[in-house]
Design a protein around this motif. Structure first.
Motif, short mmCIF file in Angstrom:
data_model
loop_
_atom_site.label_atom_id
_atom_site.label_comp_id
_atom_site.label_asym_id
_atom_site.label_seq_id
_atom_site.Cartn_x
_atom_site.Cartn_y
_atom_site.Cartn_z
N ALA A 119 0.84 -1.19 0.00
CA ALA A 119 0.00 0.00 0.00
C ALA A 119 0.88 1.24 0.00
CB ALA A 119 -0.93 -0.01 1.21
N GLY A 120 1.99 1.18 0.75
CA GLY A 120 2.92 2.30 0.77
C GLY A 120 3.50 2.57 -0.60
N ILE A 121 3.89 1.51 -1.29
CA ILE A 121 4.48 1.69 -2.63
C ILE A 121 3.45 2.26 -3.60
CG2 ILE A 121 5.48 0.44 -4.59
CD1 ILE A 121 6.63 -1.53 -2.48
N GLU B 60 0.90 9.12 -5.75
CA GLU B 60 1.26 10.48 -5.36
C GLU B 60 2.15 11.11 -6.44
OE1 GLU B 60 0.07 12.19 -3.05
OE2 GLU B 60 1.37 13.90 -3.52
N MET B 61 3.04 10.28 -7.04
CA MET B 61 3.96 10.79 -8.07
C MET B 61 3.20 11.21 -9.31
SD MET B 61 7.54 8.70 -7.98
CE MET B 61 6.93 7.39 -8.90
N LEU C 158 5.33 7.16 3.74
CA LEU C 158 6.24 7.05 4.88
C LEU C 158 5.56 6.44 6.09
CD1 LEU C 158 8.28 10.35 4.69
CD2 LEU C 158 9.18 8.04 4.57
N ILE C 159 4.34 6.90 6.36
CA ILE C 159 3.67 6.39 7.57
C ILE C 159 3.32 4.91 7.38
CG2 ILE C 159 1.25 6.97 7.04
CD1 ILE C 159 1.03 8.00 9.88
#
Lengths: 489, 571
Positions: A26-28, A34-35, A117-118
């Motif tokens: 999920a972070g990736i 976001e990018m 990050l979180i």
């Protein structure tokens, strides 16, 4: 003779680490969205993060029903404790994400990298709490911490945020060194990085290796003590909590402590055979932590600092349960620790979420006086904060009460009377400053408070409501909650 | 769901309904009155169903709350709690009537009173230690909010003092409760907080076997929590500030709430700590005597009506403690009865003080004087209530205090429990002092020149005010002239509480065995012989004694208890 090449291929069961993988993935994905996404609209990123956490949560709940299992060459441990802790970590992360966007926008620090990050930080916490291998524990701790160092400095324009990040980084790095040094001693004594061997080493050892192991324990305790902000390793806490953005503070106060407590609990259980030797030291730390945290909290005028000291005190309370669990693993259960952490996380994150309402136009109010008039501005938020304060005080009907009841029970059954009495005395002291919080909220506001305080809506409203309902639900319908986190019995 | 649970739920429901209503004061008053009225009617229905000739707990309801911890929701009523329940619902109605004078945030004010009522009822009815503690603590929050939001000038400090004192006292009781449960865990391997189960084991002498030191510690953890609530010297300092700063309903409701202290002693302390109660009785009696005298002396030097009544309350609560820890039948019935009397008398006085306060805005003696001709009806009602507080024969206060003193004298004269007649003699001085300071108070308000021009505008009581106070005055006289209405239902339970504390192992009454009764009606009620009755007898049917039980014949139910405890834990 030619000897066949033997390399122990570890047994790998990806299903076991599914929750961790989902959160990391999920972070990736969040990073990628976001990018390529629109810079201002973060909704996709938030949804990706929440959905990833949701899937991980479902997996964890499913895993709770399974029996204990070790895989990856004994590097990953899946038991009810690990799954329970994972659930609490996921919930805490999701709640933090929920109230973050509105706050960061108001504070003008709406940076998209917060979400990946979180999530990676949560990944580290989850890795750390589901292993008996000290090396993996260390790796998990580093993943957790390095993300947090960045997050603490997220408010780049603010000097105190930078100070917070730097302080946290330097002291955290120092603490990691202690932890690593301790692990080295354990390796020296047992020839393994796995806690499983500590027990047998203690049982069959001669004096010298016990000494090594004890020294290792002491160093590991210092390392984790920094993370848990136990007195006397707490000095960084108030400054870092005050300087970091409030949502990051909420996350630090909950998730990083959850993971470190899980690790400490596993280490102490491994050392159960010599519990007479470490109980006095931990008792002293416990008494100091509770008392110092509460006494200093009495004098605070800043809510974030006050909650920081309150989190120190709470760490002291939970330490009682962890000591009891470590000393008598056969007679206590993990539910006390998981239950208390669940209640504590809901309460603390909720309190920080309400505090973020005092943020407007890039400036943030964190003093008690900044909360004045909240009742007129948004009665629901005031009532929620009152409820959370009641839980922190330990009023019956809330999660905080049952959490303390569990700790008292475990403590008394393990003969930790001194710590239990100290806990009771400290609960009384803490009432005073929590009442101060409630009083500030209900105090009459002025015209300025109308401009200063945001209304309760959007993600913050959802997070606050979830915390309040959670605190009540856990406090009143404890039976179902306990049977879930108790796992398969 | 039985009638007791409904009784607890009705006020909570009322509070929720009030919260949802639009902000209309008149409507809110009617609705709150309706719900409190229903609660009062229900409490009378409980009274009607109540059987006086048994000490057993009636109308019991039991659900598992947290199975892992052995916590249950368990309610039931007996002679010790029945009148307190009625008193609570009655005083709530009266407080709501006073609510007609509250115009600031009226809706929240009335809702809080209802929440407080529910919490008090829950505490009086709970038979599980943790559910009792839950309700006990739940009384603090509405009271804190009432004082903090509707109180006088120094309300913040007073509210915090009240909360921290009571919370501080009770947190150690919680530790004590867990210690009892841990002890139970040790015995039968199940955590259990159920009073009925615990009392069985305590009566059999196994709960504290070989651990008398722990018993003493836990006893004091409980006793101090209740002494703070009562309050008794030296834990009393919150009461004057709270009574002086609270809105007038504070003391009225508080006069029911402080009974939680003395009631808790009767309900939990006497049955659970039999060995220790007898040895510690002289200390508690000493505190009671000091409370009586100290409260009276300090009351005599107050310059404010409300502070004077607060200290007078301290003094009078001392008599209740005195009665209870005389550990004689007369004393315990007297103490138990005095709880009701003090509730009625104090709330009558504070209600009148409230009516004066809304008219005049102060209760300082220096601002008052000569009101007798100005407000004759007010003066007459005040005089009657005050005389009950003095303990004039013919009023309820006389009966209660006399019985408490008599009980003290009985135990003291017999030299039981390390007591002597000196306790009764010293406490008797308190009655004289009460007459002195209360008459002085009356003099200050009603006699002398009516000099202050502000007082000349004061109007006498309105008809509805007179009727509310008259209701309480009727109860004062009824209690004085025909006390057996109130004492009769208490007798069996009071005797049981006493025997649970003072009898040796083997002849203590147990709540867990319905076939065991106390022969209250027998020739020697004071002996309180235990009788074995037909097991099939429903509670409350007339007792046909099969045999008077010799101590060794009593079958104790510990092993039966283990199986039920295990069964309920696995539910």
């Amino acid at each position: 003779m030619h000897q066949a090449f033997q390399f122990p291929v570890p047994e790998i069961d990806f299903a076991t680490i599914a929750p961790v993988v989902f959160v990391a993935l999920a972070g990736i994905v969040a990073l990628v969205t976001e990018m390529f996404g629109n810079g201002r609209d973060k909704r996709t990123t938030i949804w990706v993060s929440l959905i990833g956490l949701g899937i991980a949560l479902v997996t964890c709940v499913y895993q709770l029903g399974l029996s204990e299992y070790t895989t990856f060459n004994k590097m990953v441990e899946r038991d009810a404790f690990a799954s329970g802790i994972h659930i609490v970590i996921i919930l805490a992360t999701a709640l933090t994400i929920l109230f973050s966007e509105g706050y960061m926008r108001d504070k003008r620090i709406a940076h998209g990298e917060f979400y990946p990050l979180i999530l990676w930080s949560a990944t580290g916490a989850m890795i750390m709490s589901s292993t008996e291998s000290l090396l993996v524990m260390f790796v998990g701790l580093e993943i957790l911490s390095i993300s947090l160092y960045v997050l603490a400095g997220l408010s780049r324009a603010e000097e105190k945020s930078e100070e917070s990040a730097l302080k946290y980084f330097l002291l955290g790095g120092f603490a990691s060194g202690f932890l690593l040094y301790g692990i080295a001693f354990v390796y020296g004594a047992t020839g393994s990085l796995n806690l499983v061997y500590v027990n047998s080493a203690l049982a069959h050892s001669h004096g010298s290796s016990t000494q090594l192991l004890l020294f290792g324990l002491g160093l590991m305790l210092i390392g984790l003590g920094f993370k848990l902000s136990l007195v006397p390793f707490h000095l960084w806490t108030p400054d870092v909590y005050q300087g970091a953005p409030t949502n990051v503070t909420a996350y630090m106060a909950s998730v990083s402590k959850i993971a470190a407590f899980a690790a400490l609990s596993r280490i102490l259980i491994a050392y159960a055979a010599i519990h007479e030797m470490w109980i006095p030291a931990l008792t002293a730390i416990g008494v100091l932590t509770m008392t110092y945290g509460n006494l200093v909290a009495l004098r605070q005028t800043d809510v974030k600092r006050m909650l920081g000291y309150s989190s120190i005190a709470n760490a002291g309370y939970l330490l009682v349960a962890v000591i009891a669990r470590g000393a008598h693993p056969a007679e206590t259960s993990t539910t006390t620790i998981v239950f208390y952490l669940l209640g504590y996380s809901l309460t603390t994150i909720g309190a920080f979420a309400v505090l973020t309402l005092a943020t407007r136009n890039g400036s943030e109010g964190t003093k008690f006086s900044d909360l004045r008039g909240l009742y007129q501005r948004s009665p629901a938020a005031a009532i929620i904060l009152t409820l959370l304060a009641a839980s922190l005080m330990g009023f019956p009907g809330t999660a905080g009460f049952l959490g303390k009841l569990f700790i008292v029970k475990d403590g008394l059954q393990s003969g930790l009377t001194l710590l239990v009495v100290c806990l009771a005395v400290n609960s009384v002291i803490s009432v005073y400053y929590y009442l101060g919080l409630v009083k500030a909220v209900f105090a009459a506001g002025d015209e300025a408070s109308e401009l200063r305080l945001s209304p309760l809506k959007g993600g913050v409203a959802v997070a606050c409501a979830a915390c309040a309902i959670g605190v009540l639900f856990v406090g009143i319908f404890a039976g179902p909650v306990l049977s879930v986190i108790g796992g398969a019995h | 769901m039985g009638i007791l649970s409904i009784l607890i739920l009705v006020p909570i429901l009322g509070a929720i309904v009030l919260a949802l209503l639009p902000a209309d004061n008149q409507l809110a008053r009617r609705v709150s009155f309706g719900f409190a009225g229903v609660a009062f009617a229900l409490s009378l229905a409980v009274l009607a169903q109540f059987k006086s000739n048994t000490f057993h707990l009636q109308l019991q309801e039991r659900f598992v709350w947290v199975a892992d911890l052995g916590i249950r929701y368990h309610v039931g009523v007996d002679g010790l709690s029945i009148w307190l329940v009625v008193l609570t619902t009655l005083l709530t109605l009266i407080s709501l009537a006073y609510g007609f004078y509250v115009n600031v945030r009226t809706k929240s004010f009335l809702a809080l009173i209802l929440v407080l009522e529910a919490a008090m009822l829950g505490s009086f009815l709970s038979l599980d230690l943790i559910s009792f503690f839950t309700f006990f603590e739940a009384t603090l929050i509405p009271m804190w909010l009432l004082v903090n939001n509707w109180g006088g000038e120094k309300r913040n400090a007073a509210a915090n003092k009240f909360l921290i004192y009571t919370f501080g006292g009770s947190i150690f009781m919680l530790v004590g409760m867990v210690a009892i449960s841990a002890q139970m865990h040790h015995l039968v391997n199940v955590s259990d907080y159920d009073l009925v189960d615990l009392q069985n084991v305590a009566a059999a002498g196994t709960l504290w076997k070989g651990n008398l030191q722990l018993e003493t510690w836990v006893f004091w953890a409980f006793a101090i929590a209740f002494l703070v609530k009562t309050p008794a010297f030296p834990f009393h300092t919150w009461i004057a500030d709270t009574y002086a700063e609270a809105p007038i309903v504070g003391p009225i409701l508080s006069s029911a709430m402080v009974k939680l202290g003395t009631f808790g002693l009767l309900r939990f302390v006497l049955p659970l700590f039999p060995e220790v109660v007898q040895t510690q009785a002289p200390i508690l009696m000493g505190l009671a005597v000091v409370s009586i005298l100290y409260g009276a002396i300090v009351a005599a030097v107050q310059t404010d009506l409300r502070r004077l009544l607060a200290y007078s309350s301290l003094s009078h609560m001392g008599f209740i403690l005195l009665g209870i820890f005389s550990l004689s039948f007369t004393g315990i019935v007297g103490g138990s009865y005095q709880q009701i009397n003090h509730g009625v008398t104090t709330s009558a006085l504070f209600l009148l003080v409230g009516f004066l306060f809304v008219r005049r805005g102060t209760t300082e003696f220096s601002a008052l004087g000569g009101l007798k001709s100005q407000m004759p009806v007010f003066a007459a009602l005040f005089l009657l209530s005050m005389l009950a507080s003095v303990g004039l024969p013919g009023t309820n206060g006389f009966v209660g205090e006399f019985m408490a003193l008599l009980g003290t004298f009985e135990s003291g004269y017999a030299g039981q429990f390390g007591l002597n007649a000196g306790y009764a003699a010293a406490a008797g001085v308190g009655v004289i002092l009460a007459a002195a300071y209360l008459l002085y108070m009356f003099q200050q308000i009603f006699y002398g020149p009516n000099a202050n021009p502000l007082n000349l505008r004061l109007k006498d009581l309105k008809p509805w005010e007179v009727s509310v106070v008259s209701l309480l005055v009727v109860l004062i006289l009824w209690g004085g002239l025909y006390p057996s209405t109130f004492t009769k239902p208490m007798e069996a339970s009071a005797q049981a509480a006493r025997l649970m504390a003072i009898n040796p192992v083997g002849s203590r009454p147990v709540w867990g065995d319905p076939s065991l009764e106390i022969d209250v009606e027998g020739s020697q009620p004071d002996r309180g012989a235990l009788v074995k009755v037909d097991e099939k007898r429903e509670i409350g049917q007339p007792i046909k004694a099969l045999s008077v039980v010799a101590p060794s014949n009593i079958r104790f139910v510990l092993d039966h208890q283990v199986s039920t405890a295990t069964a309920s834990a696995s539910e």
